[in-house]
Scaffold this active site. Structure first.
Site, PDB file in Angstrom:
ATOM      1  N   ASP A  67       0.811  -1.219   0.000  1.00 24.61           N
ATOM      2  CA  ASP A  67       0.000   0.000   0.000  1.00 24.61           C
ATOM      3  C   ASP A  67       0.843   1.266   0.000  1.00 24.61           C
ATOM      4  O   ASP A  67       2.064   1.236   0.187  1.00 24.61           O
ATOM      5  CB  ASP A  67      -0.959  -0.001   1.207  1.00 24.61           C
ATOM      6  CG  ASP A  67      -0.310  -0.496   2.496  1.00 24.61           C
ATOM      7  OD1 ASP A  67       0.923  -0.442   2.601  1.00 24.61           O
ATOM      8  OD2 ASP A  67      -1.050  -0.945   3.383  1.00 24.61           O
ATOM      9  N   ASP A 134      -7.689  -2.203  14.224  1.00 24.46           N
ATOM     10  CA  ASP A 134      -9.078  -2.400  13.788  1.00 24.46           C
ATOM     11  C   ASP A 134      -9.223  -3.643  12.891  1.00 24.46           C
ATOM     12  O   ASP A 134     -10.289  -3.879  12.334  1.00 24.46           O
ATOM     13  CB  ASP A 134      -9.594  -1.153  13.053  1.00 24.46           C
ATOM     14  CG  ASP A 134      -8.822  -0.868  11.767  1.00 24.46           C
ATOM     15  OD1 ASP A 134      -7.849  -1.601  11.453  1.00 24.46           O
ATOM     16  OD2 ASP A 134      -9.185   0.090  11.061  1.00 24.46           O
ATOM     17  N   HIS A 136      -7.393  -4.260  10.113  1.00 24.82           N
ATOM     18  CA  HIS A 136      -7.065  -4.123   8.691  1.00 24.82           C
ATOM     19  C   HIS A 136      -5.809  -4.909   8.320  1.00 24.82           C
ATOM     20  O   HIS A 136      -4.900  -5.066   9.137  1.00 24.82           O
ATOM     21  CB  HIS A 136      -6.957  -2.647   8.254  1.00 24.82           C
ATOM     22  CG  HIS A 136      -5.793  -1.894   8.774  1.00 24.82           C
ATOM     23  ND1 HIS A 136      -5.884  -0.607   9.269  1.00 24.82           N
ATOM     24  CD2 HIS A 136      -4.467  -2.201   8.867  1.00 24.82           C
ATOM     25  CE1 HIS A 136      -4.687  -0.182   9.623  1.00 24.82           C
ATOM     26  NE2 HIS A 136      -3.821  -1.127   9.397  1.00 24.82           N
ATOM     27  N   GLU A 141      -9.882  -1.769   5.445  1.00 25.02           N
ATOM     28  CA  GLU A 141     -10.492  -1.467   6.735  1.00 25.02           C
ATOM     29  C   GLU A 141     -11.745  -2.318   6.939  1.00 25.02           C
ATOM     30  O   GLU A 141     -12.257  -2.929   5.992  1.00 25.02           O
ATOM     31  CB  GLU A 141     -10.863   0.030   6.775  1.00 25.02           C
ATOM     32  CG  GLU A 141      -9.681   0.975   6.571  1.00 25.02           C
ATOM     33  CD  GLU A 141      -8.766   1.097   7.791  1.00 25.02           C
ATOM     34  OE1 GLU A 141      -8.629   0.134   8.559  1.00 25.02           O
ATOM     35  OE2 GLU A 141      -8.157   2.171   7.961  1.00 25.02           O
TER      36      GLU A 141
HETATM   37  C1  F6R Z   1       1.502  -1.475   6.135  1.00 24.97           C
HETATM   38  C2  F6R Z   1       0.156  -2.029   6.220  1.00 24.97           C
HETATM   39  C3  F6R Z   1      -0.631  -1.999   7.472  1.00 24.97           C
HETATM   40  C4  F6R Z   1       0.201  -2.251   8.742  1.00 24.97           C
HETATM   41  C5  F6R Z   1      -0.675  -2.152   9.982  1.00 24.97           C
HETATM   42  C6  F6R Z   1       0.107  -2.362  11.250  1.00 24.97           C
HETATM   43  O1  F6R Z   1       2.011  -1.596   4.832  1.00 24.97           O
HETATM   44  O2  F6R Z   1      -0.326  -2.493   5.242  1.00 24.97           O
HETATM   45  O3  F6R Z   1      -1.671  -2.951   7.385  1.00 24.97           O
HETATM   46  O4  F6R Z   1       0.770  -3.540   8.658  1.00 24.97           O
HETATM   47  O5  F6R Z   1      -1.278  -0.884  10.021  1.00 24.97           O
HETATM   48  O6  F6R Z   1       0.995  -1.289  11.405  1.00 24.97           O
HETATM   49  P1  F6R Z   1       2.107  -1.305  12.540  1.00 24.97           P
HETATM   50  O7  F6R Z   1       3.071  -2.355  12.142  1.00 24.97           O
HETATM   51  O8  F6R Z   1       2.716   0.081  12.487  1.00 24.97           O
HETATM   52  O9  F6R Z   1       1.414  -1.609  13.822  1.00 24.97           O
END
Ligand code: F6R
Length: 248
Positions: A67, A134, A136, A141
């Site tokens: 992403d 959440d 995702h 989401e």
């Molecule tokens: C990042 C991504 C997100 C993160 C998620 C957890 O490329 O796709 O899904 O893996 O937001 O983020 P952290 O690791 O910062 O807790």
């Protein structure tokens, strides 16, 4: 589903890097799906260390990132493009790397060409994932469909709040992102989910042991036939009694 529970973040990073290195050793031209965020930073550090010590060679590997924020380009310090340069690509040479273009002028075209690029490279062999509080995966989401493909999405308030730690203030956090869809992610031949910290324990329980539901996008991973989960003991504390846990 194979779940590995390790003691701490350092062990998680080492275990994740070992698994990735094994996959690259087994298939030199691996197509590797990558994640950003805090969770995989230690894994990248360990992979860079292994690369510098001649233990793994990414020279023929192709990468696809999950992403990118809409509106952030390669010159923005908070773009995932820059994250990947800083944490991995400036240290390790790969054959080809793809990251969605957050500055695309035609997002529909950008999304379909990202999907086409994945396909023309033979599909993703191994996809690294973190999980949001959440639920995702990528930036899919709650409410995202099981069959979604790469698309532009709006970010939840909880995601913007969590990710505001990287920005001067929450008003600077982009409210949209371009992300691989859940269908895109589940098409990977193997998914590797990483999570650390007590703040992830509840969502790990819901994702891995709760019902498979659009309300928890990561729960769709339960339906993947080749899922590896690597958790530290804080993230695992609510599922620690499950039968399939393996301590390493
Ligand atoms: C990042 C991504 C997100 C993160 C998620 C957890 O490329 O796709 O899904 O893996 O937001 O983020 P952290 O690791 O910062 O807790």
């Amino acid at each position: 589903m194979n779940i590995f529970v390790v003691d701490d973040y350092e062990q998680l990073s080492k275990k994740a890097a070992q698994v990735v290195a094994q996959r690259v050793q087994a298939k030199k031209n691996l197509v590797l799906g990558l994640a950003t965020g805090s969770t995989p930073v230690g894994m990248y550090q360990e992979l860079v260390r292994m690369h510098e010590n001649g233990l793994v060679n990414f020279g023929l590997v192709t990468t696809f990132n999950l992403d990118e924020y809409v509106g952030l380009g390669s010159d923005d310090s908070q773009s995932y493009y820059r994250f990947m340069q800083a944490n991995f690509f400036s240290h390790v040479k790969v054959e080809k790397s793809f990251i969605p273009n957050g500055l695309a002028t035609d997002f529909v075209g950008e999304c379909s060409s990202y999907e086409a690029e994945i396909k023309s490279n033979g599909g993703i062999d191994v996809q690294i994932l973190g999980v949001g509080r959440d639920g995702h995966i990528g930036f899919n989401e709650p409410g995202a469909s099981r069959s979604s493909r790469t698309c532009v999405v709006s970010l939840d308030a909880i995601t913007m709040q969590d990710n505001s730690r990287f920005f001067a203030d929450i008003s600077r956090v982009p409210n949209r992102a371009i992300t691989m869809g859940i269908g895109t992610i589940l098409d990977a031949r193997e998914c590797i989910l990483l999570a650390n910290g007590a703040h992830k324990a509840e969502i790990i329980l819901r994702a891995l042991k709760g019902p498979v539901t659009e309300l928890v996008p990561a729960s769709f991973l339960q339906t993947h036939e080749n899922l590896t989960v690597i958790l530290d003991k804080d993230a695992a504390k609510k599922i620690i009694s499950c039968q399939i846990c393996v301590r390493v």
